[in-house]
Design an enzyme around this catalytic site. Sequence first.
Site, PDB file in Angstrom:
ATOM      1  CB  SER A 179      -0.850  -0.013   1.275  1.00  0.00           C
ATOM      2  OG  SER A 179      -1.531   1.214   1.449  1.00  0.00           O
ATOM      3  CE1 TYR A 220      -4.375  -2.422   5.012  1.00  0.00           C
ATOM      4  CE2 TYR A 220      -3.289  -0.312   4.655  1.00  0.00           C
ATOM      5  CZ  TYR A 220      -3.934  -1.426   4.149  1.00  0.00           C
ATOM      6  OH  TYR A 220      -4.129  -1.568   2.799  1.00  0.00           O
TER       7      TYR A 220
HETATM    8  P1  NAD Z   1     -11.586  -5.772   0.196  1.00  0.00           P
HETATM    9  O1  NAD Z   1     -11.914  -5.782   1.649  1.00  0.00           O
HETATM   10  O2  NAD Z   1     -12.481  -5.060  -0.712  1.00  0.00           O
HETATM   11  O3  NAD Z   1     -11.364  -7.269  -0.299  1.00  0.00           O
HETATM   12  C1  NAD Z   1     -10.462  -8.090   0.410  1.00  0.00           C
HETATM   13  C2  NAD Z   1     -10.776  -9.536   0.139  1.00  0.00           C
HETATM   14  O4  NAD Z   1      -9.914 -10.301   1.011  1.00  0.00           O
HETATM   15  C3  NAD Z   1     -12.224  -9.901   0.500  1.00  0.00           C
HETATM   16  O5  NAD Z   1     -12.749 -10.731  -0.495  1.00  0.00           O
HETATM   17  C4  NAD Z   1     -12.069 -10.630   1.821  1.00  0.00           C
HETATM   18  O6  NAD Z   1     -13.072 -11.599   2.077  1.00  0.00           O
HETATM   19  C5  NAD Z   1     -10.697 -11.280   1.650  1.00  0.00           C
HETATM   20  N1  NAD Z   1     -10.108 -11.665   2.932  1.00  0.00           N
HETATM   21  C6  NAD Z   1     -10.095 -10.951   4.094  1.00  0.00           C
HETATM   22  N2  NAD Z   1      -9.523 -11.673   5.062  1.00  0.00           N
HETATM   23  C7  NAD Z   1      -9.177 -12.871   4.507  1.00  0.00           C
HETATM   24  C8  NAD Z   1      -8.546 -14.029   4.996  1.00  0.00           C
HETATM   25  N3  NAD Z   1      -8.187 -14.135   6.276  1.00  0.00           N
HETATM   26  N4  NAD Z   1      -8.320 -15.053   4.152  1.00  0.00           N
HETATM   27  C9  NAD Z   1      -8.705 -14.964   2.860  1.00  0.00           C
HETATM   28  N5  NAD Z   1      -9.318 -13.898   2.335  1.00  0.00           N
HETATM   29  C10 NAD Z   1      -9.547 -12.860   3.151  1.00  0.00           C
HETATM   30  O7  NAD Z   1     -10.104  -5.172   0.084  1.00  0.00           O
HETATM   31  P2  NAD Z   1      -9.385  -4.494  -1.176  1.00  0.00           P
HETATM   32  O8  NAD Z   1      -9.529  -3.029  -1.045  1.00  0.00           O
HETATM   33  O9  NAD Z   1      -9.771  -5.171  -2.434  1.00  0.00           O
HETATM   34  O10 NAD Z   1      -7.866  -4.822  -0.800  1.00  0.00           O
HETATM   35  C11 NAD Z   1      -7.121  -5.870  -1.381  1.00  0.00           C
HETATM   36  C12 NAD Z   1      -5.667  -5.711  -0.985  1.00  0.00           C
HETATM   37  O11 NAD Z   1      -5.179  -4.445  -1.452  1.00  0.00           O
HETATM   38  C13 NAD Z   1      -5.458  -5.705   0.528  1.00  0.00           C
HETATM   39  O12 NAD Z   1      -4.257  -6.382   0.857  1.00  0.00           O
HETATM   40  C14 NAD Z   1      -5.337  -4.246   0.850  1.00  0.00           C
HETATM   41  O13 NAD Z   1      -4.605  -4.007   2.037  1.00  0.00           O
HETATM   42  C15 NAD Z   1      -4.622  -3.725  -0.373  1.00  0.00           C
HETATM   43  N6  NAD Z   1      -4.823  -2.300  -0.574  1.00  0.00           N
HETATM   44  C16 NAD Z   1      -6.063  -1.788  -0.791  1.00  0.00           C
HETATM   45  C17 NAD Z   1      -6.215  -0.419  -0.943  1.00  0.00           C
HETATM   46  C18 NAD Z   1      -7.541   0.215  -1.200  1.00  0.00           C
HETATM   47  O14 NAD Z   1      -7.595   1.451  -1.176  1.00  0.00           O
HETATM   48  N7  NAD Z   1      -8.609  -0.512  -1.436  1.00  0.00           N
HETATM   49  C19 NAD Z   1      -5.094   0.430  -0.876  1.00  0.00           C
HETATM   50  C20 NAD Z   1      -3.860  -0.137  -0.649  1.00  0.00           C
HETATM   51  C21 NAD Z   1      -3.725  -1.489  -0.499  1.00  0.00           C
END
Ligand code: NAD
Length: 253
Positions: A140, A153
Amino acid sequence: MNRLEGKVALITGGALGIGAACARRMIEAGARVAIADVLDEPGQALARELGEHACYLHADVSVEDDVRHAVAGTVAHFGRLDVLVNNAGISGTNKPTHELTEAEWDHVQAINVKGVFFGTKHAIAPMRLAGGGSIINLSSIYGLIGAPDIPPYHASKGAVRLMAKTDALLYAADRIRVNSIHPGFIWTPMVEYHLSTLGGDAAANRQGVASLHPLGHLGEPDDIAWGVVYLASDEAKFITGSELVIDGGYSCR
Ligand code: NAD
């Protein structure tokens, strides 16, 4: 077109958000994709929608046996493993450091850090058999720079960034590339939830976060998925241990 022809990918947390976008774009590019998640209904529905080049596997990334079975299940279903997208993650409790409990801290590390460790650990053997591979860790902007919120985080995403570099060095001789991606705020269920923890007006919160990005808006899941397609492809064959920042300019300052 067909940039990922012949490749098999496992995407953790692939049921929703960025992971689901990765599954869609990778299949379009010719890959076969296993989606692993704890949310079985949306995960199975996505796999059905994507057809025979997709399958769904239940796996909690914080449980080593689940991850071992997800990797084995991918190889059993599609015959090999070339790409691992360590995407599953949570934002966790939004409190200042001095108010956090040990359990709140550990919960985030168990999914965001240990989950990446388990994924990489179990992907190495099948990738060696395949003659190489690409591992992509979702870090991130919060793994690059600070912000006065969600301390567990930030710690987890900093860890994931360095894990990519160490593993890049450890497995370069196996032709296994390991990179991290650093998204800005992307409009997904995670960000919707995070903004809801701030209280106040939801639309104003969204606009406030959007304005932190010099390009003036939040990103879309596909903005990240295209980066994943690139790092998974042979076009990125000389890229390992690098940080792909996709953040609308957020971290330029
Ligand atoms: P989201 O919450 O929309 O989706 C995350 C997915 O991970 C969901 O389907 C959830 O069920 C699954 N998940 C959660 N815990 C789990 C576990 N223990 N085992 C298996 N699956 C699990 O999140 P997102 O925004 O799509 O984020 C995806 C990745 O990108 C994450 O690692 C997040 O930290 C990173 N990220 C997201 C953003 C953002 O702005 N959305 C920014 C930077 C980084």
